[in-house]
Design a protein around this motif. Structure first.
Motif, PDB file in Angstrom:
ATOM      1  N   LEU A  25      44.361  10.783-103.451  1.00 34.70           N
ATOM      2  CA  LEU A  25      43.354  10.201-104.252  1.00 34.70           C
ATOM      3  C   LEU A  25      42.239  10.986-104.072  1.00 34.70           C
ATOM      4  N   ASP A  26      41.416  11.059-105.176  1.00 35.53           N
ATOM      5  CA  ASP A  26      39.857  11.678-104.859  1.00 35.53           C
ATOM      6  C   ASP A  26      39.029  10.668-104.073  1.00 35.53           C
ATOM      7  N   PRO A  27      38.105  11.417-103.360  1.00 32.74           N
ATOM      8  CA  PRO A  27      37.790  10.587-102.153  1.00 32.74           C
ATOM      9  C   PRO A  27      36.726   9.270-102.981  1.00 32.74           C
ATOM     10  N   GLY A  28      36.227   9.482-104.270  1.00 39.45           N
ATOM     11  CA  GLY A  28      35.667   8.553-104.658  1.00 39.45           C
ATOM     12  C   GLY A  28      36.396   7.480-105.666  1.00 39.45           C
ATOM     13  N   ALA A  29      37.830   7.478-105.412  1.00 37.07           N
ATOM     14  CA  ALA A  29      38.630   6.870-106.328  1.00 37.07           C
ATOM     15  C   ALA A  29      38.535   5.261-105.974  1.00 37.07           C
ATOM     16  N   ARG A  30      38.677   4.390-107.012  1.00 36.75           N
ATOM     17  CA  ARG A  30      38.470   3.200-106.696  1.00 36.75           C
ATOM     18  C   ARG A  30      39.669   2.442-107.243  1.00 36.75           C
TER      19      ARG A  30
END
Length: 121
Positions: A25-30
């Motif tokens: 996942l993208d590092p900023g994914a929530r």
């Protein structure tokens, strides 16, 4: 008779899959929520699997156990697999745009999902 599938083993498998996906996942994914389809009768109000004969489960608080194991502070929703399949067909599959759909699935047993007026029943 079918072999009983341990609830804890299933929870461990899901926790492992989530851990394997996190690095992708993208590092900023929530994480917004967790959804699980189960072959069996599911009480949608409390995410309990009332009976899943193919798994050997009876009255399992599956959603609660999974949420605790994942340390999830997001909604965990458990539903019947055929209900979810019917919803998927209406949202993105062959029945896209239809408001009334009956989905019947048969393998070991027979299950079905019903969409009426665009809503899962």
């Amino acid at each position: 008779p079918r072999e009983r599938i341990a609830v804890d083993d299933t929870i461990d498998d899901i926790v492992s899959m989530v851990a394997d996906l996190r690095p992708l996942l993208d590092p900023g994914a929530r994480l917004l929520g967790i959804g699980v389809g189960v072959v069996g009768l599911v009480n949608r109000t409390d995410n309990t699997v009332s009976i899943a004969p193919n798994l050997g489960w009876h009255d399992v608080a599956f959603g609660e156990h999974l949420q605790r194991a994942l340390h999830a502070h997001v909604p965990v929703v458990v539903s019947n697999d055929a209900d979810l399949a019917a919803l998927a067909e209406v949202r993105r599959g062959i029945a896209a745009g239809a408001h009334d759909v009956l989905y019947v699935w048969g393998e070991v047993g027979v299950g079905g999902g019903l969409i009426s007026r665009g809503e899962a029943i």
